[in-house]
Design an enzyme around this catalytic site. Sequence first.
Site, PDB file in Angstrom:
ATOM      1  N   ASP A 119       0.736  -1.277  -0.104  1.00 13.83           N
ATOM      2  CA  ASP A 119       0.223  -0.078  -0.135  1.00 13.83           C
ATOM      3  C   ASP A 119       1.046   1.125  -0.162  1.00 13.83           C
ATOM      4  O   ASP A 119       2.047   0.984  -0.118  1.00 13.83           O
ATOM      5  CB  ASP A 119      -0.874   0.126   1.293  1.00 13.83           C
ATOM      6  CG  ASP A 119      -2.426   0.470   0.806  1.00 13.83           C
ATOM      7  OD1 ASP A 119      -2.346   1.630   0.427  1.00 13.83           O
ATOM      8  OD2 ASP A 119      -3.202  -0.218   1.028  1.00 13.83           O
ATOM      9  N   GLU A 161      -9.919   2.558  -5.084  1.00 16.22           N
ATOM     10  CA  GLU A 161      -9.456   4.110  -4.756  1.00 16.22           C
ATOM     11  C   GLU A 161      -8.104   4.390  -5.652  1.00 16.22           C
ATOM     12  O   GLU A 161      -7.062   5.017  -5.139  1.00 16.22           O
ATOM     13  CB  GLU A 161      -9.169   4.127  -3.377  1.00 16.22           C
ATOM     14  CG  GLU A 161     -10.325   3.891  -2.490  1.00 16.22           C
ATOM     15  CD  GLU A 161     -10.145   3.725  -0.974  1.00 16.22           C
ATOM     16  OE1 GLU A 161     -10.922   4.358  -0.160  1.00 16.22           O
ATOM     17  OE2 GLU A 161      -8.750   3.484  -0.531  1.00 16.22           O
ATOM     18  N   HIS A 212      -2.871   2.972  -4.688  1.00 20.02           N
ATOM     19  CA  HIS A 212      -2.111   2.722  -3.498  1.00 20.02           C
ATOM     20  C   HIS A 212      -0.770   2.132  -3.938  1.00 20.02           C
ATOM     21  O   HIS A 212      -0.334   1.072  -3.240  1.00 20.02           O
ATOM     22  CB  HIS A 212      -3.081   1.631  -2.888  1.00 20.02           C
ATOM     23  CG  HIS A 212      -4.175   2.231  -2.191  1.00 20.02           C
ATOM     24  ND1 HIS A 212      -4.329   2.948  -1.027  1.00 20.02           N
ATOM     25  CD2 HIS A 212      -5.739   1.930  -2.691  1.00 20.02           C
ATOM     26  CE1 HIS A 212      -5.497   3.355  -0.705  1.00 20.02           C
ATOM     27  NE2 HIS A 212      -6.249   2.440  -1.717  1.00 20.02           N
TER      28      HIS A 212
END
Length: 771
Positions: free
Chosen positions: A194, A330, A267
Amino acid sequence: MHIKKLIALFILLLVLVNCKDSSIQTIQPQIIPIPEVVELSDSFFTINNSTGIAYDNSFKVSPQFLKDFIKSGSRINLKDGKEIQFIRDENLGLEAYVLTVSKEGITIKASTDQGAFYGVQTLRQLMPVGLENGTFSGKEISVEALTVKDEPQFLYRGIHLDVARHMFSVEFIKKYIDALAMLKMNTFHWHLTDDQGWRIEIKKYPRLQEVSAYRNATLVGHYSDQPHQFDGKRYGGYYTQEEVKDIVQYAKERFVTVIPEIEMPGHAQAAIAAYPELGCKDEPVEVATKWGVFEEIYCPNPKTFAFLEGVLDEVLDLFPSKYIHIGGDEAPKTRWKNCEHCQALINKEGLKDEHHLQSYFITKMEAYLNSKGRQIIGWDEILEGGLAPNATVMSWRGTSGAVEAARLGHNVVMTPTSHCYFDYYQSENDNEPLAIGGFLPLEKVYGFNPIPEELSTEESKYVLGAQGNIWTEYIPTEKHLEYMAFPRMLALSEVVWSNPKNKNYKDFVSRSENFHQRLDALDINYANHLYEIEGDMIFDKGKSYYELKTLTQGKNIRYTLDGKGPTINSKVYESKIPITESSTIKAAVFNDEKQLGKIFTQNINYHKAIGAKITIDKQPHKAYSGSGAKGLINGILGSDTRYGDKEWLGFWGEDIEITIDFEQPTKINSIETRFYDSQGQWIYAPTVYEYLILQEPNEFLQDTTFVLGLPKMAKEPRFKLLNNKFSKMETGLYDETIKIIIRIPNYGTIPEGKQGAGNKAWTFIDEIIIN
C-alpha cells in the site's frame, strides 16, 4: 429426627448412585460455527493412553492434528488401534464430514482430508478447554456421545489482514491462521502492499526492501484530527520470501489458502518512492506517513508493466493460490488526466476516459496472470470502465458491485463495509480503543446475509461467500488486532458456514460466552460486550417508554434514574420505564454477586418533537437504516464517532426531505439538527439545507436556507455550527406551528484527491431537536 435421618439416607443413596460417574466431565455441545445436524446420545467415550487411532492413507493432516492436539494438551499418546477412526466416504461433499461419538469409539467420515479436518475442529470443541494450553490435568478425556452431520454453505470463507499500515510477526500470523482454521474459515487474504509500506521481499527489485518497506513517521491520533501530528519515528519491515513460504505452508497444513494482495494501479506510492519511473511524473516521492488516498498511481507504460510482471513472477512462486488479488480500489485519475503518455494511450486504444484506462490496465494484468494459470480478484472498483473478462469481484462498497458483477456472470465475494469491516467500532462505550469510525456490533455481523436480495436464484450461484476485513491504520499491536477481530470472527464463521435455518442470535451469544473460555486458553484477546445493555425508546398509545435488554441469560439488569451508577442493591429492571421528562438512565448487568458488564448510560432529551409524526421522502440505505424515521425525533443522540449506530440514518447520493407534523399547534423556539462529517469514509455534511416552518397549511412563517453553515436568507434567525457537524437555528417564538419541513440536498460527487473520488457522498443525519 426421623425425617432428618430419611433425608440423610436419601442423600447418601444419591451419592452412591452417582459415585460411578463422578469423575466424568463431558462438554455440552456449544459448537461454533453451529453444525447442520447434531443428534445427542446418553453415553460418552473416554480417551486415554490405551486409545488407538486408525485412518485411511488419504487422511494425513487431520489425524495428525488430532494426535498432536491431544498429546500437547494432555500428554495422552494415541497409539495404533480402532477406537478413533477416520473413514473415507466418497458420498460426502469436499468439505463435509460426519462425526460420531459412541461409548465404543469415535469415527470421522469425510471424502477429503479437509472435510475430516473440520470434523476434528468440531471434536476439539467437545473436549476440555485445558487441552488448548496444556493445563488439563486429567488422565482421561470424556467426550459426550453424539452424531454431527455438517457441511458449509459457502465455498469462500475468508478473513483479511492489512500488514502495510502496521506489521505483525510471523508467529502472530500463524496464530491468526490457527484461529481461522479452528472456525472452519478457509481463506486468508493477506494485504501486502500500500502507500504506507511494501511488506514482501521481491529479489528482482531490492529497493522495495530498502525504500518502500519503511516510512519516516506515522500519523498520531485520527486522520480527522487537525492539524495532523506525526511521531517522527521510522517504521517498517517486510517478510522475507522464506518467511512467506513458511506461512503459506503452515496455512496449507490447516486447509487455509493464502491469497496475496499486490495493489495496482492505485495505492502505489510506496513502490513509486523506490522507483519514481513507475509514476506519471517520474519525480521522487516519499512513502506515505498518513492514511488516506494519494494521487500517486502507476503509469500504464512499458516500464510499469514490466515491473509488475516481474513482481508477480516472484509472488506466483510463493503463493500457489488460484487467485491473486490486484486491489484496483481508490485509484485517483488526476495523474493520468495530466499525463501525455496516458492521454495518448487513451486515444490510441480508443478508450472513453480514464476509468476505461483503468479497465485496460487491469485487463492487461489479468491476461498476464491468466497466462500463468491464475485468476485475478479485485475490489469492486474494477467494474468501472468495464470488467476484465475472468475477474472475480470483492464487493466492499455495499452490495451494488456484487449485483452488477453477478448479473454479468462473474464470481463475487461479499465484504461490504456495513457488515464485514472489523476495523469499525463494535461498541458505543466511550473507552473503546481508537478506530477508523463506523459502528459494527456483533449482532449486525451475525445478521449478515451474503446473498443480495436483488439477485435471482440463478444469479446467486455466483456469490462464492464472504470475508471479514481488518485494515490496520489504527491497529498498531497484536492484542489490539485480536480485540477487533474477536468475537466478530465467530459471528462471520457462522454466517459463511452454517445453515441460516439453524442460526439464532440469542443461542449464538450463549455459545460465544462459553467459547470465550477457549479464547482465554489460547491467549486470544477479545472484546467482551456480551454483558452490555441495549436500550430503545419506544412509543405506545401516545406515551413514551424506555426499554432495556441484554442477551445473556440468567442475569439481572439493575438501573437508576438519579444519575448515579447502579449497584447490587439498585432496582431490578422488570418492565419498560415510562419517560415523561428529560432523564438519565444508568444500568448494568449483574449476577447474584457482582456487576458483570460496563455501565450503560442513556441521556434522553425530552423535546417537543417526541411523539410527533415524521416522514422522509426517501428510504435510508438498508445498511444504515438506524431506528427509522422515528429515530430522528426520539430524544436520543447518536454516537459522536460511530455513524453506523441505530440513531444515525445514512443516505447515499440522495437529496432528502423530512416532514414533522405536530398533533396540536405547538410553540417552538429553536430547531437543532446534526450531520456526520467524516470525509475519509465518504461522509460529507451537506453544504446547503433548508428549514420551512408552517403555522397554517401552506403558510410559511420561516423559509431559511443555510449555505456552508451560514444563513443565506432568513428572517433574522440566530444560527451556529458546532464541530462541523451540528446546526442550530433560533427561529423566534412561533406559537401555532403545525409542520416543519427540512430539505437536505446531498453534498454531491466527491472531488478528486479525496477518498472515494468520483462517487456520490453519503449523508448521515441524527436527532432533530425542537424546543
